[in-house]
Write an enzyme that holds these catalytic residues in place. Structure first.
Site, PDB file in Angstrom:
ATOM      1  N   HIS A   1       7.193  -3.363   2.036  1.00  6.47           N
ATOM      2  CA  HIS A   1       5.734  -3.415   3.030  1.00  6.47           C
ATOM      3  C   HIS A   1       4.702  -1.742   2.665  1.00  6.47           C
ATOM      4  O   HIS A   1       3.494  -2.220   3.065  1.00  6.47           O
ATOM      5  CB  HIS A   1       5.580  -3.501   3.856  1.00  6.47           C
ATOM      6  CG  HIS A   1       5.847  -2.567   5.788  1.00  6.47           C
ATOM      7  ND1 HIS A   1       6.759  -1.386   4.802  1.00  6.47           N
ATOM      8  CD2 HIS A   1       4.999  -2.318   5.612  1.00  6.47           C
ATOM      9  CE1 HIS A   1       6.391  -0.764   6.544  1.00  6.47           C
ATOM     10  NE2 HIS A   1       5.767  -1.001   6.866  1.00  6.47           N
TER      11      HIS A   1
ATOM     12  N   PRO B   1       0.807  -1.468  -0.196  1.00  7.76           N
ATOM     13  CA  PRO B   1       0.237   0.321  -0.031  1.00  7.76           C
ATOM     14  C   PRO B   1       1.167   1.262  -0.009  1.00  7.76           C
ATOM     15  O   PRO B   1       2.078   1.110   0.723  1.00  7.76           O
ATOM     16  CB  PRO B   1      -0.658  -0.208   1.380  1.00  7.76           C
ATOM     17  CG  PRO B   1      -0.038  -1.569   2.250  1.00  7.76           C
ATOM     18  CD  PRO B   1       0.771  -1.705   1.037  1.00  7.76           C
TER      19      PRO B   1
ATOM     20  N   LYS C   1     -10.088   5.951   7.530  1.00 10.59           N
ATOM     21  CA  LYS C   1      -9.291   6.312   8.501  1.00 10.59           C
ATOM     22  C   LYS C   1      -9.827   6.192   9.594  1.00 10.59           C
ATOM     23  O   LYS C   1     -11.143   7.152  10.265  1.00 10.59           O
ATOM     24  CB  LYS C   1      -7.682   6.964   8.112  1.00 10.59           C
ATOM     25  CG  LYS C   1      -7.619   7.135   7.008  1.00 10.59           C
ATOM     26  CD  LYS C   1      -6.158   8.085   7.337  1.00 10.59           C
ATOM     27  CE  LYS C   1      -4.882   7.506   8.024  1.00 10.59           C
ATOM     28  NZ  LYS C   1      -4.432   6.296   7.608  1.00 10.59           N
TER      29      LYS C   1
END
Lengths: 135, 485
Positions: free
Chosen positions: B408, B382, B484
């Protein structure tokens, strides 16, 4: 002389505080204030909460981490923010009596207090350390 | 503090660098960095390489400490670090796995075209936000007894399947089928169980998110087809971990191991690197507890997946032809695993610590689903909020050169305090929304901390791992909805 209680210092991914105190217990108080400040922990109402716990014997660094992790646990699991502390030495370790309030939201979560490069330094009567928090 | 300069590195090739064990007297193995020259240069602004050097002093560490191009300063290990240790002479270090045990990413695919769903994206954002609990100290919809939680920790995603929250395909498309064997709830504290009881199915805060994405570009047609990703269709990412349950497990064992380090006479450059011999009672206890945390995280992402599927059905049923979400893959990027790797040309079982690094097994490797055997394991990278995310696959080279590991994410470059000083949350929100990205965020300061400017360019990170041949590009995703905590 302690010119400041705590200040946030730069860390790329996490959060770090430089904390000072006129004695070790003072350092613990200021570290607690600084951690709540970093979290943006809001106080819910004027109802006062009493809390008491014991921190096992250990080095200054271990006591500091244990104390702050206890506050994190009380905040997350029981919704308590402690604002005034009394410390006394007991047979099982440092006895902490505290007064606080219910939590009313956190702006920024802290996962844990780390031991990363943690050293509690003493200069004269003053104590100083830098604490790194995982966020 | 020791300053590290570019002249301290040996350049192996365009995207691989090494610091020799001669660099510092206590290093046991080299530090190997996979990064472009520019990203390596940037990394010298913080302590990430120094932390990798510290990691190379751990007893029983094998071959080299690897560092990925999304590296940044952590505590103890650098974020983006990979270290493998010998099962007989080596150690396991909770700091090499992190407080958020099995923090990881899940990718879901769909056959929903962007044009079909465009008008419904604001509603979809609201419904996902309502159904997926997020933020600090927010409880999930489930409240388990301690004994049920203990059972869940042992069974992992299989527990979720038995309760109707997962399909067989979900489990098959999860690293380790969503369950690390050897989890033992007896090794957990009461406090960990208390914190975990009500946190399954919660997103949390910080950099955790749920994102609805557009599959914007395809680079590897065959792999994308096998994964069910098609250009112009919708995908979903979930990024979260083991919540307060995992944090408590790590806290408990980092504290307990402070004394163990003294017992075994380890001389470590940082107290956060505390560790225990893997074959000791303390090491085995941590492994068993950490596996509980990892299994908790697999269930957590599975429950959120279930809620997201409900949200898609609620919002889109009758409006689009097929609103179903299929799991592409779920993987951990904070984990410790016993895996078999080639060491000095011989297969050997080792304990691989991945701290902000993703497993990236190549084609034909054991432990990846049959569907992906030919193409390699999907690797999910991501990007920062409002920028691209990548889907990659592991390669034969990743198996040979990085213990089957890859990057990652984008990796931070700016501290949170600096981000808050420089970026105003409301401005960022307006900017992202003006680009057509729906944002649902718990707090504006929290949003500012996660601004794209605070992170590296994920495209450059991906170019580095592809250039180093430890991954291949499959697809690029573009965000449409970001939730979020």
């Amino acid at each position: 002389m302690v010119p400041y209680r705590y200040e946030e210092i730069s860390h790329t991914a996490d959060l770090a505080l430089r904390v000072r105190g006129e004695n070790f217990h003072d350092l613990l108080r200021h570290a607690a204030q600084g951690m709540y400040h970093l979290m943006g922990a809001g106080i819910g109402n004027n109802t006062s909460i009493d809390e008491a716990f014991t921190i096992s014997h250990g080095s200054h660094e271990e006591i500091l981490v244990d104390f702050l992790n206890e506050l994190l646990f009380l905040c997350e699991a029981h919704g308590k923010v402690l604002t005034a502390f009394q410390f006394s030495e007991g047979a099982n370790g440092l006895q902490v009596r505290a007064v606080g309030h219910t939590l009313d939201g956190i702006v920024r979560p802290i996962k844990a207090v780390t031991f990363h490069n943690l050293v509690v330094n003493q200069s004269g009567k003053d104590y100083e350390t830098v604490i790194t928090f995982d966020v | 503090m020791m300053n590290i300069k570019m002249s301290d590195f040996t350049r192996i090739d365009a995207f691989e660098w090494e610091i020799s064990p001669e660099f510092r007297h206590d290093m046991r193995v080299p530090v190997r960095i996979f990064a472009s020259e520019a990203l390596l240069q940037d990394s010298l602004a913080d302590k990430s390489i120094l932390q990798a050097v510290n990691t190379s002093t751990l007893p029983g560490v094998l071959d080299a400490v690897m560092v990925m191009p999304d590296m940044h300063q952590g505590y103890g290990f650098p974020i983006g670090g990979v270290a493998a240790t010998d099962l007989e002479s080596g150690v396991i270090s909770p700091g090499g796995i992190g407080y958020d045990i099995n923090c990881g990413v899940r990718l879901l695919s769909s056959h929903i075209q962007l044009e079909e769903v465009k008008a419904w994206l604001p509603t979809l954002a609201n419904v996902i936000n309502q159904r997926c609990p997020s933020g600090v100290g927010v409880d999930g919809r489930l409240s388990l007894t301690k004994s049920e939680l203990a059972k869940a920790c042992v069974q992992g995603a299989g527990w979720a399947k038995a309760k109707g929250y997962a399909t067989a395909e979900d489990l098959r498309h999860t690293e380790e089928n969503g369950c690390l064997r050897g989890a033992d709830p007896e090794k957990l504290s009461e406090r960990a169980l208390e914190r975990g009881r009500s946190q399954l199915g919660t997103l949390g805060g910080g950099n955790h998110f749920i994102e609805v994405d557009l599959v914007a570009d395809i680079f590897h047609e065959k792999a994308a087809r096998i994964m069910g990703l098609q250009k112009g269709e919708i995908a979903v990412q979930v990024h979260t971990g083991s919540r307060g349950f995992g944090h408590q497990i790590c806290t408990d064992y980092v504290r307990m191991l402070q004394g163990v380090v003294r017992k075994y006479g380890f001389n470590l450059p940082d107290k956060q690197l505390v560790c225990a011999p893997i074959d000791s009672a303390e090491g085995q206890a941590y492994l068993a507890a950490m596996r509980c945390g990892a299994n908790f995280a697999f269930i957590n992402r599975q429950l959120l997946t279930n809620y997201i599927r409900d949200a898609f059905e609620f919002t889109l049923a009758g409006k689009v032809e097929d609103w179903h979400l299929r799991q592409v893959y779920d993987l951990a990027h904070n984990i410790g695993k016993i895996e078999e790797h080639l060491i000095d040309g011989r297969k050997k079982s080792v304990c691989v610590h991945r701290k902000g690094a993703t497993r990236a097994f190549g084609p034909g490797s054991n432990g990846i689903p049959d569907e992906y055997a030919e193409i390699g394991q999907p690797v999910l990278v991501p990007g920062s909020m409002g920028t691209a995310s990548w889907v990659l696959v592991g390669t034969e080279q990743s198996m040979k050169r990085s213990f089957g590991s890859c990057c990652h994410g984008a990796g931070r470059v700016m501290s949170r305090s600096q981000a808050k000083r420089q970026i105003w949350g409301e401005d960022l929100l307006n900017n992202l929304e003006s680009r057509g990205i729906e944002i649902r965020a718990g707090s504006m300061p929290g949003l500012a901390e996660e601004a794209p400017q605070a992170y590296k360019d994920v495209d450059q990170v991906v170019e580095s791992v592809v250039g180093a041949r430890i991954a291949e590009k499959v697809a690029r995703l573009y965000p449409l909805v970001v939730i979020k905590g």
